[in-house]
Structures are given as structure tokens and as C-alpha cells.
Enzyme design. Structure first.
Site, PDB file in Angstrom:
ATOM      1  N   LYS A 180     -13.014 -10.064  -4.437  1.00 21.66           N
ATOM      2  CA  LYS A 180     -12.416 -11.106  -5.289  1.00 21.66           C
ATOM      3  C   LYS A 180     -11.214 -11.733  -4.598  1.00 21.66           C
ATOM      4  O   LYS A 180     -10.261 -11.034  -4.224  1.00 21.66           O
ATOM      5  CB  LYS A 180     -11.917 -10.476  -6.589  1.00 21.66           C
TER       6      LYS A 180
HETATM    7  C1  E4P Z   1     -12.416 -10.712 -14.552  1.00 22.09           C
HETATM    8  O1  E4P Z   1     -12.821 -10.793 -13.418  1.00 22.09           O
HETATM    9  C2  E4P Z   1     -11.040 -10.932 -14.961  1.00 22.09           C
HETATM   10  O2  E4P Z   1     -10.194 -10.180 -14.175  1.00 22.09           O
HETATM   11  C3  E4P Z   1     -10.838 -10.696 -16.427  1.00 22.09           C
HETATM   12  O3  E4P Z   1     -11.938 -11.148 -17.157  1.00 22.09           O
HETATM   13  C4  E4P Z   1      -9.533 -11.212 -16.946  1.00 22.09           C
HETATM   14  O4  E4P Z   1      -9.470 -11.126 -18.337  1.00 22.09           O
HETATM   15  P1  E4P Z   1      -8.125 -11.252 -19.174  1.00 22.09           P
HETATM   16  O5  E4P Z   1      -7.758 -12.686 -19.300  1.00 22.09           O
HETATM   17  O6  E4P Z   1      -8.458 -10.649 -20.498  1.00 22.09           O
HETATM   18  O7  E4P Z   1      -7.065 -10.486 -18.413  1.00 22.09           O
END
Ligand code: E4P
Length: 294
Positions: free
Chosen positions: A113
């Protein structure tokens, strides 16, 4: 157990292998998993280490992350496990790539990522050239998704882009519109980028992600448990979605933009304040929890 599997792949959004296992027995399968520095900081073992007063070195922090994803890796299907590089607003692409290369070697089904910034996209571009699978995170605009497409063109593996629905909702904009707009824009493309609906806050987000044919959705265990408690509903032909805030006030619609996916990625306007804030939050969670001596 889920009676009918939706076309959208289901990933667990979390940092705890026991949680993944629990969801796997609840649903019958888990297609993949996404992690991030905030979620890893919340992992029970990491919390225990911090609470014991042990100051983690950056190597130990990395070792913990590796241990966690190595436990999750065999539990999930072909959507893999997304592992996020540690990057602040000044981290250069070359440094992200070095981290990404190492993380990619931790497990056979890794996706690295990178944040949806200029340097993150540069790192992603170099990664796909080296056949490293990537997931571009903290996506908040159609321009950013267009840049992801253009920067990773030619990738042999599917590239993921993660639009953050819930954080846009929190900001007063209808986050699901972004999923809809990106899916529509990608109809003009070659299909190498898969839309991973992220920052899902409730069952309605999940059902609309299914209805929009998002290739993947990453979902907190709490939401998957709510979905299971309702008997795993899927959207039918009459399904409608209303983007509203906590007071049932309609969220601001995000209009579709005509963008040319064949333009160079650097030509898209990828700056977004929520991407910047998201990076700052990941850094703060990483530093305050993992580096703190209790
Ligand atoms: C996924 O890859 C993200 O890190 C995640 O969905 C973030 O979600 P949040 O906005 O609830 O922190």
C-alpha cells in the site's frame, strides 16, 4: 455461513489475525485483508508490548508487522493481504519502494500500500515495473483514481485503488458517489485497476458497493458482523442508496468528471487535503503507540 457469495470480493479491514479467523468462521471465507499503521498499532500483541513499557525499535516494529501479516496470509483468499509502507509527507518514492520491496517478500500474497500522493504514485509506478502488486490508498478524488490508472498502466497484476468512502461522508460529501464515478470512468479503461471500496462504516455502504460492482470491499469486522446478523442481505433490483449524515441530512453529491485516462499521470490534480490528513494520522498512530515508552 453466507448463502450466496457476492461478486465483490470481501476483505477484512483490521490488524488482528484472531479477528480474521473469527470472520472466516462467520462468513465461511475471507477473500483478503487490508492493514494500515493505525490498525497495526491496535493489534492486541502490539498493545501488550507497549503497555509493558518496552520501547520498540523500528526493526522491532517492522518485525511485529511482519509477524501479524504472516499469520493473516494463509487465512485469506486470492485478494491477498495489503501491507502499508510507513510514509510521512516528506518520504521519497525511493524509500517507499525499498520498504515495499521488503514487505512484498514477507508473504506470497502481499499487496503493497502506497499513499495517493506524487511520491506514492512514483513508488507504485516503479513497483509495478518490478511486478510488485500495489494498492493505492487514501484516494479521495476521481483525479487521483485517474492518476493511479495512468501511473500503473502496463501492470501485469491487478492494481487496487482504495477510495475512502466513510472519511468523505464524515467530511460532508457522499463518499459512495466517488466509487460510482470511478467505476464509470474505468469503463473507458483496460480493466487493470480494481476498485476497493474502503473506509466502510455500515451495511449500506457494503450493499451499495455490491450494487456498483466494486471489485473489492474492505470491511471492519463490526460491519461484517452486522451484515451476518441481518442474514447476509444482497442488494436486489429495487435497492436504493441514500447518502445521509448522522442527522439524516443528505450528503453533498460528488459530480462525475470527464477525464482522459490516456493522459500522463502527472497531469491530473492529485492534491487532496484528506490524503494529507490521512498520512498525518497514520504517522501519529504509528509514532504515539509503537514508539512510545510506557
Ligand atoms: C483500508 O485500506 C483503509 O485503511 C481503511 O478502510 C480506513 O478506514 P477508516 O476511515 O475507518 O480508518
Amino acid at each position: 455461513m453466507l448463502p450466496n457469495k457476492p461478486k465483490t470480493k470481501i476483505l477484512v479491514d483490521g490488524g488482528d489475525p484472531n479477528e480474521t479467523l473469527r470472520i472466516k468462521s462467520l462468513i465461511g471465507f475471507v477473500d483478503g485483508q487490508t492493514t494500515n499503521p493505525s490498525l497495526i498499532a491496535k493489534n492486541p500483541e502490539v498493545q501488550r508490548l507497549v503497555a509493558s513499557g518496552h520501547r520498540l525499535s523500528s526493526q522491532e516494529e517492522k518485525d511485529e508487522y511482519k509477524k501479524i501479516v504472516q499469520s493473516i496470509s494463509p487465512l485469506v483468499g486470492d485478494a491477498g493481504v495489503s501491507i502499508e509502507v510507513f510514509a510521512d509527507l516528506d518520504t521519497r518514492a525511493e524509500e517507499m519502494l525499498a520498504q515495499g520491496q521488503e514487505m512484498f517478500s514477507w508473504i506470497p500474497n502481499a499487496y503493497v500500500k502506497y499513499p495517493c500522493t506524487h511520491e506514492g504514485l512514483r513508488a507504485a509506478q516503479m513497483s509495478v515495473q518490478k511486478s510488485i502488486r500495489v494498492n493505492i490508498t487514501l484516494c479521495f478524488s476521481q483525479d487521483q483514481a485517474a492518476a493511479v490508472y495512468a501511473a500503473t498502466k502496463g501492470s501485469r497484476e491487478p492494481v487496487y485503488v482504495s477510495p475512502f468512502v466513510g472519511r468523505l461522508d464524515d467530511h460532508g460529501e457522499d463518499g459512495m458517489d466517488l466509487i460510482k464515478n470511478i467505476k464509470k470512468m474505468y469503463e473507458h479503461g483496460d480493466g487493470h485497476v480494481h476498485v476497493l471500496a474502503a473506509s466502510i462504516r455500515g451495511v449500506n455502504h457494503l450493499l451499495y458497493s455490491f450494487a456498483l460492482n466494486a471489485e473489492l470491499a474492505t470491511v471492519p469486522s463490526k460491519v461484517l458482523e452486522e451484515w451476518a446478523a441481518k442474514g447476509f442481505p444482497l442488494p436486489d433490483r429495487n435497492f436504493t442508496y441514500r447518502g445521509v449524515d448522522a442527522n439524516d441530512k443528505p450528503l453533498k453529491a460528488i459530480p462525475y468528471k470527464e477525464l482522459d485516462l490516456n493522459l500522463p499521470w502527472q497531469s491530473f490534480d492529485i492534491a487532496h487535503e484528506l490524503t494529507k490528513k490521512g498520512i498525518q494520522k497514520f504517522v501519529a498512530d504509528y509514532e504515539s503507540t509503537l514508539r512510545r515508552s510506557a
